[in-house]
Structure formats: structure tokens, C-alpha cells
Design a protein around this motif. Structure first.
Motif, PDB file in Angstrom:
ATOM      1  N   VAL A   1       0.837  -1.202   0.000  1.00 19.39           N
ATOM      2  CA  VAL A   1       0.000   0.000   0.000  1.00 19.39           C
ATOM      3  C   VAL A   1       0.874   1.256   0.000  1.00 19.39           C
ATOM      4  O   VAL A   1       0.523   2.271  -0.611  1.00 19.39           O
ATOM      5  N   TRP A   2       2.010   1.205   0.684  1.00 14.73           N
ATOM      6  CA  TRP A   2       2.957   2.324   0.662  1.00 14.73           C
ATOM      7  C   TRP A   2       3.375   2.630  -0.775  1.00 14.73           C
ATOM      8  O   TRP A   2       3.462   3.792  -1.186  1.00 14.73           O
ATOM      9  N   ARG A   3       3.612   1.594  -1.572  1.00 13.69           N
ATOM     10  CA  ARG A   3       3.988   1.777  -2.968  1.00 13.69           C
ATOM     11  C   ARG A   3       2.797   2.214  -3.812  1.00 13.69           C
ATOM     12  O   ARG A   3       2.948   2.977  -4.768  1.00 13.69           O
ATOM     13  N   VAL A   4       1.614   1.741  -3.456  1.00 17.78           N
ATOM     14  CA  VAL A   4       0.401   2.092  -4.199  1.00 17.78           C
ATOM     15  C   VAL A   4       0.173   3.597  -4.205  1.00 17.78           C
ATOM     16  O   VAL A   4      -0.209   4.185  -5.219  1.00 17.78           O
TER      17      VAL A   4
ATOM     18  N   VAL B   1     -14.743   8.026  -1.814  1.00 18.13           N
ATOM     19  CA  VAL B   1     -13.401   8.599  -1.812  1.00 18.13           C
ATOM     20  C   VAL B   1     -12.783   8.461  -3.194  1.00 18.13           C
ATOM     21  O   VAL B   1     -13.180   7.607  -3.991  1.00 18.13           O
ATOM     22  N   SER B   2     -11.786   9.311  -3.478  1.00 21.86           N
ATOM     23  CA  SER B   2     -11.187   9.329  -4.813  1.00 21.86           C
ATOM     24  C   SER B   2      -9.736   8.865  -4.845  1.00 21.86           C
ATOM     25  O   SER B   2      -9.156   8.746  -5.924  1.00 21.86           O
ATOM     26  N   SER B   3      -9.136   8.622  -3.689  1.00 22.41           N
ATOM     27  CA  SER B   3      -7.733   8.197  -3.665  1.00 22.41           C
ATOM     28  C   SER B   3      -7.477   7.289  -2.473  1.00 22.41           C
ATOM     29  O   SER B   3      -8.260   7.265  -1.509  1.00 22.41           O
ATOM     30  N   ILE B   4      -6.374   6.543  -2.545  1.00 26.06           N
ATOM     31  CA  ILE B   4      -5.987   5.647  -1.453  1.00 26.06           C
ATOM     32  C   ILE B   4      -5.668   6.458  -0.203  1.00 26.06           C
ATOM     33  O   ILE B   4      -6.056   6.095   0.908  1.00 26.06           O
ATOM     34  N   THR B   5      -4.961   7.563  -0.373  1.00 29.03           N
ATOM     35  CA  THR B   5      -4.623   8.419   0.769  1.00 29.03           C
ATOM     36  C   THR B   5      -5.866   8.924   1.463  1.00 29.03           C
ATOM     37  O   THR B   5      -5.945   8.932   2.700  1.00 29.03           O
ATOM     38  N   GLU B   6      -6.853   9.346   0.685  1.00 34.84           N
ATOM     39  CA  GLU B   6      -8.110   9.845   1.255  1.00 34.84           C
ATOM     40  C   GLU B   6      -8.828   8.762   2.034  1.00 34.84           C
ATOM     41  O   GLU B   6      -9.380   9.003   3.109  1.00 34.84           O
ATOM     42  N   LEU B   7      -8.820   7.546   1.515  1.00 42.02           N
ATOM     43  CA  LEU B   7      -9.457   6.419   2.190  1.00 42.02           C
ATOM     44  C   LEU B   7      -8.809   6.153   3.542  1.00 42.02           C
ATOM     45  O   LEU B   7      -9.491   6.056   4.573  1.00 42.02           O
ATOM     46  N   LEU B   8      -7.481   6.041   3.564  1.00 41.47           N
ATOM     47  CA  LEU B   8      -6.775   5.744   4.807  1.00 41.47           C
ATOM     48  C   LEU B   8      -6.922   6.876   5.819  1.00 41.47           C
ATOM     49  O   LEU B   8      -7.067   6.636   7.023  1.00 41.47           O
ATOM     50  N   GLN B   9      -6.911   8.124   5.325  1.00 42.44           N
ATOM     51  CA  GLN B   9      -7.065   9.267   6.213  1.00 42.44           C
ATOM     52  C   GLN B   9      -8.454   9.287   6.837  1.00 42.44           C
ATOM     53  O   GLN B   9      -8.624   9.600   8.008  1.00 42.44           O
ATOM     54  N   MET B  10      -9.466   8.954   6.036  1.00 41.00           N
ATOM     55  CA  MET B  10     -10.838   8.911   6.541  1.00 41.00           C
ATOM     56  C   MET B  10     -10.968   7.903   7.675  1.00 41.00           C
ATOM     57  O   MET B  10     -11.635   8.169   8.692  1.00 41.00           O
ATOM     58  N   ILE B  11     -10.313   6.759   7.536  1.00 42.27           N
ATOM     59  CA  ILE B  11     -10.379   5.725   8.573  1.00 42.27           C
ATOM     60  C   ILE B  11      -9.655   6.172   9.833  1.00 42.27           C
ATOM     61  O   ILE B  11     -10.167   6.023  10.952  1.00 42.27           O
ATOM     62  N   LEU B  12      -8.464   6.734   9.675  1.00 41.65           N
ATOM     63  CA  LEU B  12      -7.664   7.146  10.825  1.00 41.65           C
ATOM     64  C   LEU B  12      -8.282   8.319  11.582  1.00 41.65           C
ATOM     65  O   LEU B  12      -8.023   8.501  12.777  1.00 41.65           O
ATOM     66  N   GLU B  13      -9.084   9.117  10.905  1.00 42.62           N
ATOM     67  CA  GLU B  13      -9.705  10.278  11.544  1.00 42.62           C
ATOM     68  C   GLU B  13     -11.162  10.030  11.903  1.00 42.62           C
ATOM     69  O   GLU B  13     -11.904  10.960  12.205  1.00 42.62           O
ATOM     70  N   GLY B  14     -11.586   8.774  11.882  1.00 47.93           N
ATOM     71  CA  GLY B  14     -12.972   8.436  12.193  1.00 47.93           C
ATOM     72  C   GLY B  14     -13.319   8.660  13.654  1.00 47.93           C
ATOM     73  O   GLY B  14     -12.482   9.022  14.477  1.00 47.93           O
ATOM     74  N   GLN B  15     -14.598   8.405  13.968  1.00 51.39           N
ATOM     75  CA  GLN B  15     -15.116   8.663  15.312  1.00 51.39           C
ATOM     76  C   GLN B  15     -15.026   7.456  16.246  1.00 51.39           C
ATOM     77  O   GLN B  15     -15.532   7.494  17.348  1.00 51.39           O
ATOM     78  N   ARG B  16     -14.383   6.399  15.818  1.00 50.38           N
ATOM     79  CA  ARG B  16     -14.268   5.192  16.645  1.00 50.38           C
ATOM     80  C   ARG B  16     -13.102   5.347  17.610  1.00 50.38           C
ATOM     81  O   ARG B  16     -12.315   6.303  17.543  1.00 50.38           O
TER      82      ARG B  16
END
Length: 217
Positions: free
Chosen positions: A66-69, A131-146
Motif C-alpha cells: 500500500v505504501w507503494r500504491v 473517496v477518490s484516492s488511497i490516501t483519502e481512504l486511509l485518512q478517513m479511517i484514521l480520523e474516524g469517530q471510533r
């Protein structure tokens, strides 16, 4: 043989001794300084760094993948064409709806959308297809309300999901093996369940709790 002789005969020998040289600095004797200068000529030192968050609850291969993606460094059809390879057809081999880029394979392909819809339903995260990018997806998860623990679990699930989607793509392209979406989803659940149990301190999570994603954390 004559073709080989001609360029050799044009070379003029000198009386000077041999020296080591570095590519692009042939007129200078080899030195470490030139070695250090060479990478700087090919890198943009003003570009923003990759802020990828490594997750030790995911497998090392999937995390590195994923880092390479994020920088489009995986060998998708479009990436190979951009590197100069003779790739005649760069359309997605799974859905055929668009060119095969990293984002398409892992987010936009029809199969990927179905997998992410199932993962969203299972883990109760917002719809990934927005979401439109891998970065956006991962950021959304890390900044979630859980809780912090659950966010890390969701982050590991997202990483493993992309790795499994990539492996499925390779199976489809190189061996013609086709797997149903439900089989891929089960693979994601099993892989992430074992990963969290082995790599985190939450080894008491039961399979049923993980399948229901009913975690009191």
C-alpha cells in the motif's frame, strides 16, 4: 565482423593511465561527492513526503504494498506503459470499464466497489466508494469517530483488503483464476482476524466477535 571492426578502428588509444569515473561525470575521476550529487539530479527535493501510516497489525507485505500504491509504484498496466514497456491494452482485465491504474484496481473497479461495500457494511464505516484516492481512504479511517484501537483495526483491514484485491487481480491476469466476491470477502475476514490476534495484544477476540465486528474497545 566488419561492422564490429569499424567502430573499434575509430577509437584512439591514449598514453594516460586508466581511472574510475562515475556516470554523467566522465571527465572527472571518481569521487564520493559525485555519487551523492547523482540522486539529487533525479529527485524533486521540494516534493511533499509520503505521509503513509505504517500499521504493524497488517502483514509486512501488505503494508509495504500500500505504501507503494500511494505513489503509483505498483506494476499496473498504465504504470508499465508509462515506464516504456510495450503494453498494447491497458484496460482493466477484470471489469474492462477503464484504464488499469492502482486506484482503479483497488477502488474503482466494479469488483473492488462490491468488496468495499461489503467491508463497509461489515465494519460499519462510511461508504468507501465516495473517496477518490488511497490516501483519502486511509485518512478517513484514521480520523474516524471510533476508538483508537478500532481505528487501527479498520486501518489494518483496509490495507489487507487492497493487498487481497491486488493478489486477486494477478490471479485473474496470469492464471485466469476467477474468484467470487463472497470468497474474497471471506478471505479478508479470515486474514485480518488472524493478523489482529497474532500481532496485537487483543488475542482474546473470538471469531464470532470479529465476523460481527462487535468489539467493545
Amino acid at each position: 565482423m566488419d561492422t564490429l571492426k569499424e567502430p573499434l578502428q575509430q577509437q584512439k588509444m591514449t598514453q594516460t593511465g586508466d581511472i574510475w569515473v562515475w556516470k554523467n561525470y566522465e571527465n572527472q575521476e571518481f569521487c564520493v561527492k559525485n555519487v551523492k550529487l547523482a540522486p539529487s539530479q533525479n529527485l524533486d527535493i521540494n516534493s511533499s513526503p509520503n505521509n503513509y501510516c505504517w500499521n504493524n497489525w497488517a502483514t509486512g507485505k501488505s503494508a509495504a504494498f500500500v505504501w507503494r500504491v500511494i505513489d503509483e509504484k505498483i506494476p499496473s498496466a498504465v504504470a508499465l506503459r508509462n515506464r516504456g514497456m510495450n503494453v498494447h491494452d491497458v484496460t482493466c482485465k477484470i471489469c474492462g470499464a477503464d484504464d488499469e491504474t492502482a486506484v482503479h484496481i483497488l477502488l474503482k473497479c466494479n469488483l473492488a466497489k462490491r468488496i468495499w461495500e461489503a467491508v463497509s457494511t461489515w465494519t460499519r464505516i462510511p461508504t468507501v466508494n465516495s473517496v477518490s484516492s488511497i490516501t483519502e481512504l486511509l485518512q478517513m479511517i484514521l480520523e474516524g469517530q471510533r476508538s483508537r484501537t478500532v481505528r487501527k483495526m479498520l486501518h489494518a483491514i483496509a490495507i489487507e483488503t487492497m493487498w487481497i484485491l491486488w493478489k486477486n487481480r494477478n490471479d485473474e491476469v496470469f492464471t485466469g483464476r476467477h474468484r467470487a466476491a463472497q470468497t474474497i470477502i471471506e478471505d479478508i475476514k479470515v486474514t485480518t482476524f488472524l493478523g489482529v490476534k497474532i500481532r496485537s495484544k487483543h488475542s482474546t477476540i473470538t471469531k464470532q466477535e470479529w465476523w460481527d465486528f462487535n468489539l467493545n474497545m
